[in-house]
Write a protein that holds these residues in place. Sequence first.
Motif, PDB file in Angstrom:
ATOM      1  N   PRO A 189       3.521   5.644 -67.355  1.00  0.00           N
ATOM      2  CA  PRO A 189       3.597   5.374 -65.917  1.00  0.00           C
ATOM      3  C   PRO A 189       3.867   3.903 -65.621  1.00  0.00           C
ATOM      4  O   PRO A 189       3.347   3.014 -66.292  1.00  0.00           O
ATOM      5  N   GLY A 190       4.703   3.678 -64.606  1.00  0.00           N
ATOM      6  CA  GLY A 190       5.012   2.322 -64.191  1.00  0.00           C
ATOM      7  C   GLY A 190       6.145   1.661 -64.943  1.00  0.00           C
ATOM      8  O   GLY A 190       6.486   0.507 -64.665  1.00  0.00           O
ATOM      9  N   THR A 191       6.757   2.373 -65.906  1.00  0.00           N
ATOM     10  CA  THR A 191       7.875   1.789 -66.659  1.00  0.00           C
ATOM     11  C   THR A 191       9.058   1.534 -65.730  1.00  0.00           C
ATOM     12  O   THR A 191       9.506   2.435 -65.022  1.00  0.00           O
ATOM     13  N   ALA A 192       9.560   0.294 -65.751  1.00  0.00           N
ATOM     14  CA  ALA A 192      10.716  -0.075 -64.930  1.00  0.00           C
ATOM     15  C   ALA A 192      12.005   0.245 -65.658  1.00  0.00           C
ATOM     16  O   ALA A 192      12.039   0.315 -66.893  1.00  0.00           O
ATOM     17  N   SER A 193      13.095   0.451 -64.904  1.00  0.00           N
ATOM     18  CA  SER A 193      14.415   0.735 -65.478  1.00  0.00           C
ATOM     19  C   SER A 193      15.438  -0.201 -64.858  1.00  0.00           C
ATOM     20  O   SER A 193      15.545  -0.283 -63.630  1.00  0.00           O
ATOM     21  N   LEU A 194      16.189  -0.903 -65.713  1.00  0.00           N
ATOM     22  CA  LEU A 194      17.152  -1.892 -65.251  1.00  0.00           C
ATOM     23  C   LEU A 194      18.447  -1.790 -66.040  1.00  0.00           C
ATOM     24  O   LEU A 194      18.466  -1.320 -67.184  1.00  0.00           O
ATOM     25  N   GLU A 195      19.530  -2.231 -65.425  1.00  0.00           N
ATOM     26  CA  GLU A 195      20.782  -2.439 -66.142  1.00  0.00           C
ATOM     27  C   GLU A 195      20.729  -3.814 -66.805  1.00  0.00           C
ATOM     28  O   GLU A 195      20.039  -4.730 -66.329  1.00  0.00           O
ATOM     29  N   LEU A 196      21.459  -3.979 -67.892  1.00  0.00           N
ATOM     30  CA  LEU A 196      21.426  -5.242 -68.621  1.00  0.00           C
ATOM     31  C   LEU A 196      21.816  -6.422 -67.738  1.00  0.00           C
ATOM     32  O   LEU A 196      21.207  -7.500 -67.807  1.00  0.00           O
ATOM     33  N   ALA A 197      22.821  -6.247 -66.878  1.00  0.00           N
ATOM     34  CA  ALA A 197      23.323  -7.343 -66.059  1.00  0.00           C
ATOM     35  C   ALA A 197      22.274  -7.882 -65.095  1.00  0.00           C
ATOM     36  O   ALA A 197      22.316  -9.063 -64.720  1.00  0.00           O
ATOM     37  N   GLU A 198      21.333  -7.039 -64.689  1.00  0.00           N
ATOM     38  CA  GLU A 198      20.321  -7.470 -63.725  1.00  0.00           C
ATOM     39  C   GLU A 198      18.989  -7.816 -64.369  1.00  0.00           C
ATOM     40  O   GLU A 198      18.100  -8.377 -63.714  1.00  0.00           O
ATOM     41  N   ALA A 199      18.841  -7.527 -65.644  1.00  0.00           N
ATOM     42  CA  ALA A 199      17.533  -7.660 -66.287  1.00  0.00           C
ATOM     43  C   ALA A 199      17.065  -9.110 -66.356  1.00  0.00           C
ATOM     44  O   ALA A 199      15.873  -9.388 -66.220  1.00  0.00           O
ATOM     45  N   ALA A 200      17.988 -10.046 -66.584  1.00  0.00           N
ATOM     46  CA  ALA A 200      17.593 -11.443 -66.772  1.00  0.00           C
ATOM     47  C   ALA A 200      16.852 -11.999 -65.567  1.00  0.00           C
ATOM     48  O   ALA A 200      16.006 -12.888 -65.703  1.00  0.00           O
ATOM     49  N   THR A 201      17.141 -11.502 -64.380  1.00  0.00           N
ATOM     50  CA  THR A 201      16.533 -12.041 -63.163  1.00  0.00           C
ATOM     51  C   THR A 201      15.493 -11.114 -62.540  1.00  0.00           C
ATOM     52  O   THR A 201      14.783 -11.516 -61.620  1.00  0.00           O
ATOM     53  N   ARG A 202      15.365  -9.881 -63.057  1.00  0.00           N
ATOM     54  CA  ARG A 202      14.476  -8.920 -62.413  1.00  0.00           C
ATOM     55  C   ARG A 202      13.400  -8.356 -63.341  1.00  0.00           C
ATOM     56  O   ARG A 202      12.691  -7.431 -62.968  1.00  0.00           O
ATOM     57  N   LEU A 203      13.252  -8.919 -64.528  1.00  0.00           N
ATOM     58  CA  LEU A 203      12.243  -8.405 -65.439  1.00  0.00           C
ATOM     59  C   LEU A 203      10.841  -8.605 -64.864  1.00  0.00           C
ATOM     60  O   LEU A 203      10.498  -9.703 -64.417  1.00  0.00           O
ATOM     61  N   PRO A 204      10.020  -7.566 -64.882  1.00  0.00           N
ATOM     62  CA  PRO A 204       8.622  -7.747 -64.466  1.00  0.00           C
ATOM     63  C   PRO A 204       7.876  -8.617 -65.474  1.00  0.00           C
ATOM     64  O   PRO A 204       8.307  -8.768 -66.621  1.00  0.00           O
ATOM     65  N   VAL A 205       6.763  -9.170 -65.056  1.00  0.00           N
ATOM     66  CA  VAL A 205       6.023 -10.080 -65.922  1.00  0.00           C
ATOM     67  C   VAL A 205       5.191  -9.337 -66.956  1.00  0.00           C
ATOM     68  O   VAL A 205       4.704  -9.946 -67.916  1.00  0.00           O
ATOM     69  N   LYS A 206       5.013  -8.019 -66.780  1.00  0.00           N
ATOM     70  CA  LYS A 206       4.196  -7.249 -67.714  1.00  0.00           C
ATOM     71  C   LYS A 206       4.596  -5.779 -67.650  1.00  0.00           C
ATOM     72  O   LYS A 206       5.235  -5.339 -66.700  1.00  0.00           O
ATOM     73  N   GLY A 207       4.223  -5.036 -68.672  1.00  0.00           N
ATOM     74  CA  GLY A 207       4.483  -3.607 -68.700  1.00  0.00           C
ATOM     75  C   GLY A 207       5.763  -3.255 -69.426  1.00  0.00           C
ATOM     76  O   GLY A 207       6.515  -4.134 -69.883  1.00  0.00           O
ATOM     77  N   CYS A 208       6.020  -1.959 -69.538  1.00  0.00           N
ATOM     78  CA  CYS A 208       7.211  -1.471 -70.235  1.00  0.00           C
ATOM     79  C   CYS A 208       8.428  -1.523 -69.317  1.00  0.00           C
ATOM     80  O   CYS A 208       8.336  -1.217 -68.129  1.00  0.00           O
ATOM     81  N   VAL A 209       9.566  -1.906 -69.896  1.00  0.00           N
ATOM     82  CA  VAL A 209      10.818  -2.010 -69.153  1.00  0.00           C
ATOM     83  C   VAL A 209      11.928  -1.398 -69.992  1.00  0.00           C
ATOM     84  O   VAL A 209      12.122  -1.787 -71.150  1.00  0.00           O
ATOM     85  N   ASN A 210      12.652  -0.452 -69.447  1.00  0.00           N
ATOM     86  CA  ASN A 210      13.830   0.104 -70.110  1.00  0.00           C
ATOM     87  C   ASN A 210      15.075  -0.606 -69.604  1.00  0.00           C
ATOM     88  O   ASN A 210      15.272  -0.731 -68.391  1.00  0.00           O
ATOM     89  N   VAL A 211      15.909  -1.067 -70.538  1.00  0.00           N
ATOM     90  CA  VAL A 211      17.136  -1.773 -70.176  1.00  0.00           C
ATOM     91  C   VAL A 211      18.320  -1.048 -70.801  1.00  0.00           C
ATOM     92  O   VAL A 211      18.403  -0.920 -72.029  1.00  0.00           O
ATOM     93  N   ASP A 212      19.228  -0.560 -69.963  1.00  0.00           N
ATOM     94  CA  ASP A 212      20.440   0.094 -70.440  1.00  0.00           C
ATOM     95  C   ASP A 212      21.404  -0.974 -70.934  1.00  0.00           C
ATOM     96  O   ASP A 212      21.993  -1.721 -70.151  1.00  0.00           O
ATOM     97  N   ALA A 213      21.569  -1.053 -72.244  1.00  0.00           N
ATOM     98  CA  ALA A 213      22.410  -2.081 -72.870  1.00  0.00           C
ATOM     99  C   ALA A 213      23.764  -1.544 -73.301  1.00  0.00           C
ATOM    100  O   ALA A 213      24.477  -2.189 -74.071  1.00  0.00           O
ATOM    101  N   ALA A 214      24.161  -0.374 -72.787  1.00  0.00           N
ATOM    102  CA  ALA A 214      25.411   0.264 -73.226  1.00  0.00           C
ATOM    103  C   ALA A 214      26.639  -0.573 -72.924  1.00  0.00           C
ATOM    104  O   ALA A 214      27.676  -0.407 -73.569  1.00  0.00           O
ATOM    105  N   ALA A 215      26.537  -1.500 -71.975  1.00  0.00           N
ATOM    106  CA  ALA A 215      27.685  -2.344 -71.654  1.00  0.00           C
ATOM    107  C   ALA A 215      28.096  -3.221 -72.821  1.00  0.00           C
ATOM    108  O   ALA A 215      29.271  -3.584 -72.950  1.00  0.00           O
ATOM    109  N   VAL A 216      27.152  -3.585 -73.703  1.00  0.00           N
ATOM    110  CA  VAL A 216      27.494  -4.412 -74.865  1.00  0.00           C
ATOM    111  C   VAL A 216      27.240  -3.686 -76.186  1.00  0.00           C
ATOM    112  O   VAL A 216      27.957  -3.913 -77.168  1.00  0.00           O
ATOM    113  N   VAL A 217      26.252  -2.812 -76.242  1.00  0.00           N
ATOM    114  CA  VAL A 217      25.969  -2.059 -77.470  1.00  0.00           C
ATOM    115  C   VAL A 217      26.842  -0.818 -77.441  1.00  0.00           C
ATOM    116  O   VAL A 217      26.436   0.252 -76.983  1.00  0.00           O
ATOM    117  N   ARG A 218      28.065  -0.943 -77.943  1.00  0.00           N
ATOM    118  CA  ARG A 218      29.043   0.129 -77.764  1.00  0.00           C
ATOM    119  C   ARG A 218      30.012   0.299 -78.938  1.00  0.00           C
ATOM    120  O   ARG A 218      30.777   1.252 -78.983  1.00  0.00           O
TER     121      ARG A 218
END
Length: 437
Positions: free
Chosen positions: A380-409
């Motif tokens: 519960p509470g896991t955040a989901s972000l795109e790679l392009a927005e993650a650098a500025t929107r990462l929460p300070v704690k908790g689990c975060v999923n980052v879709d890195a398909a734009a570069v890991v391809r």
Amino acid sequence: MADPAMSVTPYWELTFDADGDPDPGRRDRLLAEVVDRGVRDLVVLSHGWNSDRSAATRLCSHFFAPFPELAPAARLGYVGVVWPSMRFSDEPIPDFPRAVAAELPPRPVLDKDTRHALLETFPGRATVIDRLARLLDQQPREDAELEEFGRLVRMLAEVVPPGPQALFAADTLAEGVPQDEPEIFAGPAAEVCEEFAQALTHLESPGGAQEFTIPNPWDGAHELLRQGTYYAMKRRAGTVGERGLGRVVGQLAQAAPGVRVHLVGHSFGARLVSFALRGLPPGVRTVKSVTLLQGAFSHYAFAARLPHDARAGGVLQGQHNRVDGPLVCCYSRHDSALGTLYPLASRMAGDARGVAAFDIGRTLGAKWGAMGHDGVQAVPGTASLELAEAATRLPVKGCVNVDAAAVVRRGGPPAGAHSDICHRELAGLVLAAGRIH
């Protein structure tokens, strides 16, 4: 002076044996020097499957290269975790020299590089490896030989009975009992090989090519061997993480309490650094971020309860709370090692229903998926972000999923983009997760 083989300085290597015991000289050097070198933030990277130490060092050099430019004012130090794992030489890593296996004929054989890696990774098993190599080379038509192959793979992987070692291999538990032990080796090997062969045929024909081919079960046998070695590496990664790296991080917290540690792991290395959290001494809050790159373990590992079984939970449930910062999980749909082969092997551990190759991703992914395919699940509470927005929107704690398909391809079958992790954007993500400026 910087090591000419390494892109950054100061850099230390921590080496561990299969039981998680560190090289004491390298460990003591790190503990003694990290304060003297004025390090404030220490980035620790663990490789996944690799053929040898030189490949692990090259990976660290490639991955760390953008850090000084991205954070020029930071007082950074770097650590490469080297542990005994192996990679089949037909799995090329983007931007790395192609292995000799790239020139092999398109048939399932054990080339000399892979055979050498197996001998190094499984000492004392030369007779078993020789017989596996002969069977793959001869490809007899009888099911009995496929059954023998399966028995030998089980012997090589040393599938463990329930007990302490089983916990290092399991990703989920029900009332303390491991739930994902590899029973694929107990069933009919011929059927398992045929199913793996169908999956490989699908991977080699993306988009569902209409050309009719009969899968070669020995292609599946080669994949069964790969999965057997991966199971052994999975167990070993847990052991090295908890008994090895976790303890060293605890010792570092005592020797240099002001140093902030950032754990980064690729593939089974992601599993290793996650198990290191379980090995931290009580009260240690040194780990300020964890970044998992194409993690090769269950997406339910951190879950308190599984959606399909309320009695069961992840083997690492709650361990993300040991991080004094975010736990960031990068995933990519282009990773076919985790998107297709991992859930197929995991499903075979406890579900006898056959699934057609083209249905594997959507049918098995929800229950048997890996971190590196769709991120942390059921926390519960896991955040989901795109790679392009993650650098500025990462929460300070908790689990975060980052879709890195734009570069890991990038990457071809069977692993797809599984090893395509050396990118400036991912280096920037590690810095962002650790609040390193």
